[in-house]
Design a protein around this motif. Structure first.
Motif, PDB file in Angstrom:
ATOM      1  N   ILE A 161       1.948  -3.220  10.329  1.00 35.24           N
ATOM      2  CA  ILE A 161       2.443  -1.931   9.859  1.00 35.24           C
ATOM      3  C   ILE A 161       2.897  -2.082   8.413  1.00 35.24           C
ATOM      4  O   ILE A 161       3.057  -3.190   7.909  1.00 35.24           O
ATOM      5  CB  ILE A 161       3.597  -1.404  10.743  1.00 35.24           C
ATOM      6  CG1 ILE A 161       4.737  -2.427  10.788  1.00 35.24           C
ATOM      7  CG2 ILE A 161       3.134  -1.052  12.128  1.00 35.24           C
ATOM      8  CD1 ILE A 161       5.954  -1.929  11.542  1.00 35.24           C
ATOM      9  N   PHE A 162       3.118  -0.976   7.747  1.00 35.14           N
ATOM     10  CA  PHE A 162       3.638  -0.974   6.386  1.00 35.14           C
ATOM     11  C   PHE A 162       4.996  -0.295   6.408  1.00 35.14           C
ATOM     12  O   PHE A 162       5.133   0.814   6.933  1.00 35.14           O
ATOM     13  CB  PHE A 162       2.670  -0.265   5.438  1.00 35.14           C
ATOM     14  CG  PHE A 162       1.457  -1.102   5.149  1.00 35.14           C
ATOM     15  CD1 PHE A 162       1.416  -1.916   4.029  1.00 35.14           C
ATOM     16  CD2 PHE A 162       0.379  -1.109   6.021  1.00 35.14           C
ATOM     17  CE1 PHE A 162       0.301  -2.703   3.767  1.00 35.14           C
ATOM     18  CE2 PHE A 162      -0.730  -1.893   5.772  1.00 35.14           C
ATOM     19  CZ  PHE A 162      -0.765  -2.699   4.640  1.00 35.14           C
ATOM     20  N   LEU A 163       6.007  -0.973   5.860  1.00 36.78           N
ATOM     21  CA  LEU A 163       7.380  -0.498   5.889  1.00 36.78           C
ATOM     22  C   LEU A 163       7.926  -0.387   4.469  1.00 36.78           C
ATOM     23  O   LEU A 163       7.516  -1.135   3.581  1.00 36.78           O
ATOM     24  CB  LEU A 163       8.254  -1.458   6.700  1.00 36.78           C
ATOM     25  CG  LEU A 163       7.900  -1.554   8.180  1.00 36.78           C
ATOM     26  CD1 LEU A 163       8.654  -2.709   8.836  1.00 36.78           C
ATOM     27  CD2 LEU A 163       8.231  -0.249   8.888  1.00 36.78           C
ATOM     28  N   PRO A 164       8.899   0.514   4.263  1.00 40.25           N
ATOM     29  CA  PRO A 164       9.460   0.703   2.919  1.00 40.25           C
ATOM     30  C   PRO A 164      10.433  -0.414   2.560  1.00 40.25           C
ATOM     31  O   PRO A 164      11.647  -0.257   2.604  1.00 40.25           O
ATOM     32  CB  PRO A 164      10.184   2.052   3.034  1.00 40.25           C
ATOM     33  CG  PRO A 164      10.560   2.143   4.469  1.00 40.25           C
ATOM     34  CD  PRO A 164       9.454   1.454   5.227  1.00 40.25           C
ATOM     35  N   ILE A 170       3.645  -8.213  12.895  1.00 35.15           N
ATOM     36  CA  ILE A 170       4.520  -8.501  14.031  1.00 35.15           C
ATOM     37  C   ILE A 170       3.770  -9.425  14.983  1.00 35.15           C
ATOM     38  O   ILE A 170       2.654  -9.119  15.408  1.00 35.15           O
ATOM     39  CB  ILE A 170       4.944  -7.209  14.750  1.00 35.15           C
ATOM     40  CG1 ILE A 170       5.639  -6.265  13.757  1.00 35.15           C
ATOM     41  CG2 ILE A 170       5.860  -7.528  15.926  1.00 35.15           C
ATOM     42  CD1 ILE A 170       5.946  -4.893  14.308  1.00 35.15           C
ATOM     43  N   LEU A 171       4.386 -10.571  15.284  1.00 38.51           N
ATOM     44  CA  LEU A 171       3.787 -11.586  16.143  1.00 38.51           C
ATOM     45  C   LEU A 171       4.713 -11.889  17.315  1.00 38.51           C
ATOM     46  O   LEU A 171       5.931 -11.731  17.210  1.00 38.51           O
ATOM     47  CB  LEU A 171       3.580 -12.881  15.351  1.00 38.51           C
ATOM     48  CG  LEU A 171       2.870 -12.800  14.012  1.00 38.51           C
ATOM     49  CD1 LEU A 171       3.101 -14.061  13.205  1.00 38.51           C
ATOM     50  CD2 LEU A 171       1.387 -12.603  14.224  1.00 38.51           C
ATOM     51  N   ARG A 173      15.854   4.962   9.925  1.00 38.84           N
ATOM     52  CA  ARG A 173      15.547   4.175  11.117  1.00 38.84           C
ATOM     53  C   ARG A 173      14.084   4.409  11.469  1.00 38.84           C
ATOM     54  O   ARG A 173      13.627   5.547  11.540  1.00 38.84           O
ATOM     55  CB  ARG A 173      16.451   4.630  12.259  1.00 38.84           C
ATOM     56  CG  ARG A 173      16.114   4.045  13.576  1.00 38.84           C
ATOM     57  CD  ARG A 173      16.845   4.766  14.698  1.00 38.84           C
ATOM     58  NE  ARG A 173      16.195   4.420  15.928  1.00 38.84           N
ATOM     59  CZ  ARG A 173      16.808   3.954  16.979  1.00 38.84           C
ATOM     60  NH1 ARG A 173      18.102   3.825  16.980  1.00 38.84           N
ATOM     61  NH2 ARG A 173      16.129   3.629  18.060  1.00 38.84           N
ATOM     62  N   ILE A 174      13.346   3.305  11.677  1.00 40.52           N
ATOM     63  CA  ILE A 174      11.936   3.387  12.069  1.00 40.52           C
ATOM     64  C   ILE A 174      11.743   2.527  13.301  1.00 40.52           C
ATOM     65  O   ILE A 174      12.010   1.319  13.265  1.00 40.52           O
ATOM     66  CB  ILE A 174      11.009   2.908  10.934  1.00 40.52           C
ATOM     67  CG1 ILE A 174      11.216   3.758   9.672  1.00 40.52           C
ATOM     68  CG2 ILE A 174       9.547   2.931  11.381  1.00 40.52           C
ATOM     69  CD1 ILE A 174      10.507   3.213   8.453  1.00 40.52           C
ATOM     70  N   GLU A 188       0.858  -1.188   0.000  1.00 42.07           N
ATOM     71  CA  GLU A 188       0.000   0.000   0.000  1.00 42.07           C
ATOM     72  C   GLU A 188       0.890   1.233   0.000  1.00 42.07           C
ATOM     73  O   GLU A 188       1.784   1.346   0.837  1.00 42.07           O
ATOM     74  CB  GLU A 188      -0.909   0.023   1.225  1.00 42.07           C
ATOM     75  CG  GLU A 188      -2.034  -0.978   1.176  1.00 42.07           C
ATOM     76  CD  GLU A 188      -3.008  -0.833   2.335  1.00 42.07           C
ATOM     77  OE1 GLU A 188      -2.917   0.153   3.107  1.00 42.07           O
ATOM     78  OE2 GLU A 188      -3.865  -1.721   2.482  1.00 42.07           O
ATOM     79  N   LYS A 189       0.647   2.118  -0.941  1.00 38.80           N
ATOM     80  CA  LYS A 189       1.399   3.370  -1.071  1.00 38.80           C
ATOM     81  C   LYS A 189       2.905   3.126  -1.107  1.00 38.80           C
ATOM     82  O   LYS A 189       3.686   3.835  -0.491  1.00 38.80           O
ATOM     83  CB  LYS A 189       1.041   4.330   0.059  1.00 38.80           C
ATOM     84  CG  LYS A 189      -0.415   4.745   0.062  1.00 38.80           C
ATOM     85  CD  LYS A 189      -0.741   5.678   1.192  1.00 38.80           C
ATOM     86  CE  LYS A 189      -2.220   6.002   1.184  1.00 38.80           C
ATOM     87  NZ  LYS A 189      -2.616   6.823   2.307  1.00 38.80           N
TER      88      LYS A 189
END
Length: 98
Positions: free
Chosen positions: A56-59, A45-46, A95-96, A37-38
């Motif tokens: 979550i959505f990550l690059p 995450i489990l 960094r996220i 998405e985008k």
């Protein structure tokens, strides 16, 4: 470019996303799916028992063909990624916090 040939021939059910990558760190499982998405990829995450903690959505780019080198890493609940800045001809570290 085999992907262009097969991308319309492979389908996955909506309730069972394709798992592209699995990382384990700091007592958690990070499951990257094929859902985008985008321009960002879904990461589920489990905990180690399989209980979902967060989505979550990550690059993160999907790896195709013979490319097995990931463009990111996860360590102690932090997502790290190098990105090329073409205009300045530099590599930047992103960094996220997860």
């Amino acid at each position: 470019d085999i992907y262009g040939f097969i991308k319309n021939r492979i389908t996955f059910k909506s309730h069972l996303p394709q798992i592209d990558r699995l990382d384990v760190d700091n007592g958690k499982l990070y499951v990257f799916t094929s859902r985008v998405e985008k321009g960002k990829r879904e990461c589920i995450i489990l905990d180690l028992n399989g209980k979902e903690l967060k989505r979550i959505f990550l690059p993160s780019k999907q790896l195709y063909g013979m490319s097995f080198i990931p463009n990111f890493t996860i360590h102690k609940d932090v997502f790290y990624q190098f990105k090329e800045n073409i205009d300045e001809e530099t590599i930047e570290l992103y960094r996220i916090d997860l």
